[in-house]
Each structure stands twice: as C-alpha cells, then as structure tokens.
Design a protein around this motif. Structure first.
Motif, mmCIF file in Angstrom:
data_model
loop_
_atom_site.group_PDB
_atom_site.id
_atom_site.type_symbol
_atom_site.label_atom_id
_atom_site.label_comp_id
_atom_site.label_asym_id
_atom_site.label_seq_id
_atom_site.Cartn_x
_atom_site.Cartn_y
_atom_site.Cartn_z
ATOM 1 N N ARG A 192 0.823 -1.210 0.000
ATOM 2 C CA ARG A 192 0.000 0.000 0.000
ATOM 3 C C ARG A 192 0.861 1.265 0.000
ATOM 4 O O ARG A 192 0.647 2.174 -0.792
ATOM 5 N N ASN A 193 1.858 1.275 0.868
ATOM 6 C CA ASN A 193 2.665 2.496 0.972
ATOM 7 C C ASN A 193 3.559 2.707 -0.246
ATOM 8 O O ASN A 193 3.785 3.846 -0.651
ATOM 9 N N THR A 194 4.060 1.630 -0.813
ATOM 10 C CA THR A 194 4.874 1.802 -2.027
ATOM 11 C C THR A 194 3.996 2.379 -3.134
ATOM 12 O O THR A 194 4.386 3.333 -3.819
ATOM 13 N N SER A 195 2.787 1.819 -3.307
ATOM 14 C CA SER A 195 1.868 2.356 -4.339
ATOM 15 C C SER A 195 1.607 3.837 -4.094
ATOM 16 O O SER A 195 1.591 4.637 -5.021
ATOM 17 N N LYS A 196 1.367 4.169 -2.828
ATOM 18 C CA LYS A 196 1.034 5.556 -2.482
ATOM 19 C C LYS A 196 2.193 6.493 -2.817
ATOM 20 O O LYS A 196 2.002 7.558 -3.409
ATOM 21 N N GLU A 197 3.404 6.084 -2.469
ATOM 22 C CA GLU A 197 4.576 6.932 -2.739
ATOM 23 C C GLU A 197 4.783 7.096 -4.242
ATOM 24 O O GLU A 197 5.125 8.168 -4.722
ATOM 25 N N ASN A 222 8.370 -11.587 -14.497
ATOM 26 C CA ASN A 222 8.075 -10.214 -14.101
ATOM 27 C C ASN A 222 7.001 -10.288 -13.037
ATOM 28 O O ASN A 222 6.023 -11.035 -13.199
ATOM 29 N N LEU A 223 7.201 -9.550 -11.965
ATOM 30 C CA LEU A 223 6.231 -9.547 -10.865
ATOM 31 C C LEU A 223 5.598 -8.169 -10.817
ATOM 32 O O LEU A 223 6.301 -7.167 -10.655
ATOM 33 N N LEU A 224 4.286 -8.136 -10.993
ATOM 34 C CA LEU A 224 3.586 -6.855 -11.188
ATOM 35 C C LEU A 224 2.589 -6.571 -10.074
ATOM 36 O O LEU A 224 1.758 -7.426 -9.736
ATOM 37 N N LEU A 225 2.715 -5.380 -9.526
ATOM 38 C CA LEU A 225 1.713 -4.918 -8.570
ATOM 39 C C LEU A 225 0.829 -3.916 -9.301
ATOM 40 O O LEU A 225 1.315 -2.883 -9.779
ATOM 41 N N ASP A 226 -0.453 -4.255 -9.413
ATOM 42 C CA ASP A 226 -1.399 -3.360 -10.076
ATOM 43 C C ASP A 226 -1.933 -2.423 -9.002
ATOM 44 O O ASP A 226 -2.558 -2.879 -8.050
ATOM 45 N N CYS A 227 -1.681 -1.138 -9.175
ATOM 46 C CA CYS A 227 -2.064 -0.202 -8.110
ATOM 47 C C CYS A 227 -3.443 0.387 -8.353
ATOM 48 O O CYS A 227 -3.828 1.340 -7.676
ATOM 49 N N LYS A 240 -7.606 -9.049 -14.177
ATOM 50 C CA LYS A 240 -8.303 -8.108 -13.282
ATOM 51 C C LYS A 240 -7.555 -7.971 -11.969
ATOM 52 O O LYS A 240 -7.222 -8.978 -11.328
ATOM 53 N N PRO A 241 -7.303 -6.720 -11.558
ATOM 54 C CA PRO A 241 -6.557 -6.539 -10.304
ATOM 55 C C PRO A 241 -7.267 -7.178 -9.104
ATOM 56 O O PRO A 241 -8.477 -7.073 -8.969
ATOM 57 N N ILE A 242 -6.483 -7.864 -8.288
ATOM 58 C CA ILE A 242 -6.999 -8.418 -7.030
ATOM 59 C C ILE A 242 -6.205 -7.745 -5.921
ATOM 60 O O ILE A 242 -4.963 -7.746 -5.962
ATOM 61 N N ASP A 243 -6.921 -7.176 -4.972
ATOM 62 C CA ASP A 243 -6.263 -6.431 -3.903
ATOM 63 C C ASP A 243 -5.247 -7.327 -3.184
ATOM 64 O O ASP A 243 -5.582 -8.433 -2.758
ATOM 65 N N GLY A 244 -4.030 -6.868 -3.089
ATOM 66 C CA GLY A 244 -2.996 -7.600 -2.349
ATOM 67 C C GLY A 244 -2.292 -8.693 -3.141
ATOM 68 O O GLY A 244 -1.326 -9.282 -2.651
ATOM 69 N N ASN A 279 -10.494 6.225 -20.865
ATOM 70 C CA ASN A 279 -10.582 7.688 -20.999
ATOM 71 C C ASN A 279 -10.877 8.426 -19.692
ATOM 72 O O ASN A 279 -11.028 9.635 -19.693
ATOM 73 N N SER A 280 -10.928 7.690 -18.580
ATOM 74 C CA SER A 280 -11.264 8.411 -17.345
ATOM 75 C C SER A 280 -10.321 8.150 -16.164
ATOM 76 O O SER A 280 -10.191 8.991 -15.283
ATOM 77 N N GLN A 281 -9.685 6.993 -16.153
ATOM 78 C CA GLN A 281 -8.896 6.631 -14.963
ATOM 79 C C GLN A 281 -7.406 6.540 -15.275
ATOM 80 O O GLN A 281 -7.034 5.956 -16.288
ATOM 81 N N THR A 282 -6.614 7.050 -14.360
ATOM 82 C CA THR A 282 -5.170 6.802 -14.435
ATOM 83 C C THR A 282 -4.896 5.412 -13.888
ATOM 84 O O THR A 282 -5.554 4.979 -12.941
ATOM 85 N N ARG A 283 -3.948 4.729 -14.498
ATOM 86 C CA ARG A 283 -3.567 3.420 -13.949
ATOM 87 C C ARG A 283 -2.052 3.416 -13.692
ATOM 88 O O ARG A 283 -1.290 3.963 -14.494
#
Ligand SMILES: O=C(O)CCC(=O)C(=O)O
Ligand SMILES: [Fe+2]
Length: 357
Positions: A96-101, A237-242, A260-264, A293-297
C-alpha cells in the motif's frame, strides 16, 4: 552487466504523456495511433473473462497442500504463462505504501519529476520507453525505471528524493519482491522436476529492475496502447497493479484476456528465460496494457533476472531421453547483447535463440 549498463546511442526523445493528457486534446497525436489495437484478435470483454489462475504461495510451501498447488502452478504456466500470486509473504503495508509513494511521485509537477529524468542514451530514470526511430509508434505511458539489485548497481541519481519516503519504500519493496522471486523460482523448478538450487542461488545475486508505469486517461483509448504487446526479457516479471481498473491483457488462444486486479495479489508472468529453462514446455506469454478515458492506472513491475554470468538454457533434466534442446544456452549478458542486436534488426530475440531441429 545486463541491459541497464549498456548505452543506447539510438534513443530518440518522446513527449511526456501525462502532460499530453492534461491538454484536453480531442484526438491523440498521430505517433500514438495504432491500427493494430483491435485488429483480427478479439478482446474478451472484461466481464466475460476467464479469470487468470490464482496460485497460493503459502500452499506451495506447505507439505500438506504442496503437490496439489504445484499441479496448479504447472497448469498456470502451461496454459497461461501468467498467474496471480496470493499469500506471497509481502505485507499489505509495504504494498500500500509503495503504491502511495509512487502515485505521489507521478503527481509532482513535471519540473520536479524531471530532476530524476532519463539522461541521453541511458536506460534508467523518469521518462519513456526507448524508441529507435521517428516512425516508431509510441506507448501511452510514462515510467520511472530503476535497478534495485545488485545493490552496488543502483544508480541513485535516478532515485527520487521526493516524495521523501519513496526511496525507503522502494528499498523495502525491492528486498521483499526479491524474496518472492527466489521462492517462486524454487517452486517453478520443483514443478518442472529440475534442480533448483543453482537457479535460486543465481537469483541471490540476481539483477532486479523495477519499472513504475503511469498510464494517464486518453481521449481515444481504442486507438492507442499503454504498452505494446511484448514478452518480457526476464525469468519472471512480478507486477503490482495499483489500480482497480483493469489494463493488463494477456494473449491466450488468440484472444486478449484482461488480468483483473486483485487487492494484495502480485501478478507473475513468465519471461523468456523461463521459456528457455523449461525447454519450451512453458511459453513467455504476449501481453500488453490498454488504457481508458477516465482513470489513471499505475503498475509497479519488477523484472527478475539471475546474475549476469549465469548460463540460461534448457535444464539438463529436460533434454535427456531423446528430447533435444530447443534453445541455445547463453549467459544473461550474452542474452542482452543479442536482445539489442535483434531489436535493431526488428526480430524477436527468442527467434535468434531457437535451435532448429
Ligand atoms: O502495466 C502493465 O499492466 C504491463 C506492464 C508490463 O508488461 C511491463 O512493464 O513489462
Ligand atoms: Fe511486460
């Protein structure tokens, strides 16, 4: 040495996509427009998607459940080449904190982000993916790319000091993800019934590169790609979808499927080294990122490589009993020299590594 320390004389400057996206454009500049986004290959609507397999790492590590989970891992590697890892050992707090930073970094004004901008001909830093010609189509993506391991290869001049805690979190995140990669390598080897010790050791001193991808909203998302289709030049490759909006797609049986992103969870996808080690039993899947067209990823992607002198090629256990090796064996360094050569020639590097029978 690896890709990160090579110089790229042929890189051209590319517009900043986040800035473009704030300009209220109705149409995207021609350099981003692709005619192959939908093409002949259909995208399976996100709601109808078969879910990408889920692998529980705690079960892989538990003798009671291990055999069943290894079977799931084998099928996931064979049928998809991509899967979501849960109970991988990384704490929610770090994720969570890495995504936030990382989000806070991308939200800084451009002049501030540019303090850590890529330098001409260099691979790391804040900027865009390398392009070799004015004709090359561009991705709807900005990125921050850093080598995290081996630690002595870190180029700290590219590690942002703003937001103030980003470095600290990237340091922790990269230590933990390295451990996930080593554990996954062990189970990957178990699943193939090959010797895993040497491979795991090669990751202790391995090369790890983290790429933070920023995909801003796009006025014509159906005409562009966030990241064009590719296979990864790594073991995994290990990907964290934020984000909660899906953007990663994988090609399976001629169709693009959303992951589809799964939390955690952490998305693991096999790279070309896994294909070579498995002697083609597994294939590195083609994947890409689409935008909306609406969300940043944002995604945080770690490329996991064994150390640079490690020999990558078909495992000896898999080339016995009349099964010839289908790939050459090369060191990680040699692989990247071949990779650069093949990129210039416009051929997939894996084709130059295949042994024709
Ligand atoms: O951001 C994504 O979903 C894909 C990223 C990716 O494939 C990569 O960086 O290699
Ligand atoms: Fe990728």
């Amino acid at each position: 040495m690896g890709l990160e320390s090579k110089k790229f004389e042929w890189t051209l400057p590319v517009p900043n996509v986040q800035e473009l996206s704030t300009q209220q454009l109705e149409t995207v500049p021609a350099r981003f427009v692709r005619d192959d986004v939908c093409g002949v290959i259909n995208t399976v609507p996100s709601d109808d998607c078969l879910p990408v397999p889920l692998i529980d790492m705690s079960k892989l590590a538990n003798p009671e459940f291990q055999e069943l989970e290894l079977q799931k891992l084998r099928s996931a590697c064979k049928d998809w080449g991509i899967f979501q890892l849960i109970n991988h050992g990384m704490s929610d707090e770090i994720l969570r904190n890495t995504s936030k930073e990382v989000l806070e970094f991308f939200q800084l004004p451009l002049t501030e982000k540019n303090r850590w901008k890529q330098k001409p001909g260099r691979f790391e830093g804040y900027g865009q993916i390398l392009v070799a010609s004015e004709e090359a189509k561009l991705d709807w993506n900005d990125m921050l790319l850093l080598t995290t391991h081996p630690i002595q290869n870190r180029e700290l001049e590219f590690w942002p000091e703003n937001p103030p805690k980003l470095r600290e979190y990237l340091d922790k995140y990269s230590e933990d993800i390295k451990q996930v990669a080593i554990n996954l390598t062990r189970f990957f080897a178990m699943g193939l019934a090959i010797e895993g010790q040497e491979l795991c050791e090669a990751f202790q001193e391995g090369g790890f590169r983290v790429k933070m991808n920023y995909y801003p909203p796009c006025p014509q998302p159906e005409k562009v790609l966030g990241l064009k289709q590719h296979t990864d030049s790594s073991m995994f490759n290990l990907l964290l979808d934020c984000s909660i909006t899906p953007g990663l797609q994988v090609l399976k049986d001629g169709h693009w499927y959303f992951v589809k992103p799964i939390d955690g969870a952490i998305v693991a996808n096999l790279g070309l080294f896994a294909e070579m080690v498995s002697n083609g039993i597994y294939k590195a899947p083609l994947h890409r990122a689409v935008v909306n067209n609406s969300q940043t990823r944002i995604s945080i992607v770690t490329a996991c490589l064994p150390n640079s002198s490690f020999n990558v090629g078909p495992a000896k256990e898999l080339t016995k009993a009349g099964t010839p090796p289908l790939y050459k064996t090369v060191t990680v360094d040699e692989f990247f020299s071949m990779f650069l050569q093949s990129k210039k020639l416009g051929v997939p590097v894996i084709d130059t590594l295949k042994i024709s029978c």
